[in-house]
Design an enzyme around this catalytic site. Structure first.
Site, PDB file in Angstrom:
ATOM      1  N   LYS A  61      26.917  22.969  11.802  1.00 14.64           N
ATOM      2  CA  LYS A  61      27.503  24.049  10.996  1.00 14.64           C
ATOM      3  C   LYS A  61      26.842  24.109   9.616  1.00 14.64           C
ATOM      4  O   LYS A  61      26.534  25.186   9.111  1.00 14.64           O
ATOM      5  CB  LYS A  61      29.028  23.843  10.872  1.00 14.64           C
ATOM      6  CG  LYS A  61      29.767  24.128  12.180  1.00 14.64           C
ATOM      7  CD  LYS A  61      31.213  23.651  12.196  1.00 14.64           C
ATOM      8  CE  LYS A  61      31.799  23.840  13.611  1.00 14.64           C
ATOM      9  NZ  LYS A  61      33.144  23.295  13.783  1.00 14.64           N
ATOM     10  N   GLN A  70      37.910  20.270  10.648  1.00 16.91           N
ATOM     11  CA  GLN A  70      37.338  19.933  11.944  1.00 16.91           C
ATOM     12  C   GLN A  70      38.346  19.205  12.831  1.00 16.91           C
ATOM     13  O   GLN A  70      39.036  18.281  12.395  1.00 16.91           O
ATOM     14  CB  GLN A  70      36.071  19.072  11.742  1.00 16.91           C
ATOM     15  CG  GLN A  70      35.309  18.758  13.014  1.00 16.91           C
ATOM     16  CD  GLN A  70      34.643  19.976  13.662  1.00 16.91           C
ATOM     17  OE1 GLN A  70      34.379  20.987  12.995  1.00 16.91           O
ATOM     18  NE2 GLN A  70      34.367  19.894  14.942  1.00 16.91           N
ATOM     19  N   ASP A  76      38.309  29.734  11.260  1.00 16.03           N
ATOM     20  CA  ASP A  76      38.494  29.312  12.659  1.00 16.03           C
ATOM     21  C   ASP A  76      39.331  30.331  13.428  1.00 16.03           C
ATOM     22  O   ASP A  76      39.312  30.350  14.663  1.00 16.03           O
ATOM     23  CB  ASP A  76      39.246  27.972  12.710  1.00 16.03           C
ATOM     24  CG  ASP A  76      38.329  26.781  12.957  1.00 16.03           C
ATOM     25  OD1 ASP A  76      37.285  26.971  13.612  1.00 16.03           O
ATOM     26  OD2 ASP A  76      38.683  25.684  12.503  1.00 16.03           O
TER      27      ASP A  76
HETATM   28  N1  GUN Z   1      36.239  20.985  17.033  1.00 19.80           N
HETATM   29  C1  GUN Z   1      35.516  21.436  18.076  1.00 19.80           C
HETATM   30  N2  GUN Z   1      35.329  22.769  17.971  1.00 19.80           N
HETATM   31  C2  GUN Z   1      35.967  23.169  16.847  1.00 19.80           C
HETATM   32  C3  GUN Z   1      36.116  24.422  16.195  1.00 19.80           C
HETATM   33  O1  GUN Z   1      35.659  25.475  16.642  1.00 19.80           O
HETATM   34  N3  GUN Z   1      36.823  24.406  15.036  1.00 19.80           N
HETATM   35  C4  GUN Z   1      37.359  23.268  14.532  1.00 19.80           C
HETATM   36  N4  GUN Z   1      38.046  23.354  13.392  1.00 19.80           N
HETATM   37  N5  GUN Z   1      37.222  22.087  15.100  1.00 19.80           N
HETATM   38  C5  GUN Z   1      36.527  22.042  16.255  1.00 19.80           C
END
Ligand code: GUN
Length: 290
Positions: free
Chosen positions: A53, A97, A120
């Protein structure tokens, strides 16, 4: 027959090019979109995802701030960090996350994020807007990426039978809503662990979205000839022949490529789409809130 590849790297690169153009427009107004990522603990996969990211932010011109908290952090510490980010006008997007350390209430943290910064798309306000069929919410990244990838691959969705395997809050439930939305117009079936004869349900599908988290569960004889199959799964399978001791497998068996009309690979399918859509959500949040 070999399925046409739903190439998430190529499609994601197109989305990122769009995001870059939007960032330039914001820059002209003196605004730099800014994403804050909070990571609690040392789950290795989470660190890999967060790194990806951060690199995407760099590619598209989004500022990123990473807040690393130790695994034994108090819940109140995470709350404190989220509240500070909520009230910081320079921050446009907040992502905590997942997974959080055992025992930490993930939904309580999600509820706390300002919906305008909820890149998200997991906050009840944004999911509620999705249920209402409104276009003014932030849409969860993986589900949005799945739809975008199908459209990019030229898959006809309107009026088709779509079967979603899995009903999770993060993928299965929201992707079902997106597929059935006005303008997308699939007829959607949600299947899950209690579905009787899931193979039969799948065989009726023109579009299969596999988001169940079980390695190679979807077999070639579950899939109708020419169907479009999107594999959301990322599963670690023990493999002593690999240096790291495992390989990555999707939820879809590789033999499905001989039957399907379209198939997204793992890796290189939905993964890059999730990240590209996160960049898009961050820029959308910056456009709306500055
Ligand atoms: N963990 C795995 N995929 C995601 C996601 O798309 N967002 C978040 N916040 N955590 C994750």
């Amino acid at each position: 027959m070999s399925a046409q590849v739903l190439d998430g790297k190529a499609c994601g690169a197109e989305v990122e090019a769009e995001v870059k153009a939007k960032v330039s427009v914001l820059n002209e107004r003196g605004i730099t979109p800014h994403l804050a990522v909070v990571i609690v603990g040392d789950d290795p996969a989470s660190h890999v995802y967060v790194g990806a990211k951060e690199r995407a932010c760099e590619r598209v011109g989004v500022k990123s701030t990473r807040i690393d908290l130790p695994a034994d952090s108090d819940f109140s510490k995470v709350v404190d960090v989220v509240e500070k980010l909520n009230s910081d006008p320079s921050v446009h997007g907040i992502l905590v996350q997942s997974p959080l350390p055992k025992g930490m209430d993930e939904l309580a943290i999600t509820d706390m994020i300002d919906p305008a910064k909820d890149v998200d798309g997991f906050h009840p306000v944004n999911l509620g807007r999705l249920v209402q069929g409104r276009a003014d919410g932030l849409v969860p990244c993986t589900p949005a990426g799945v739809i975008r990838l199908l459209e990019w691959g030229g898959v006809d969705i309107s009026g088709k039978n779509a079967v979603v395997i899995g009903r999770s809050r993060i993928v299965g439930a929201p992707v079902s809503l997106l597929l059935g939305r006005k303008g997308v117009d699939a007829t959607v079936t949600i299947s899950h662990s209690r579905t009787s004869d899931i193979a039969d349900v799948c065989r009726a599908a023109d579009i299969v979205i596999a988001a169940v988290g079980r390695a190679e569960m979807v077999q070639a004889d579950w899939v109708k000839q020419g169907a479009a199959v999107v594999d959301v799964g990322v599963n670690r399978v023990d493999d002593e022949s690999r240096e790291r001791g495992y390989r990555l497998a999707g939820d879809v068996h590789p033999d499905v490529a001989d039957v399907a009309g379209h198939l997204s690979p793992v890796p290189g399918g939905v993964g890059p789409m999730t990240i590209a859509m996160l960049m898009l959500n961050t820029v959308t949040a910056a456009e709306s809130n500055s």
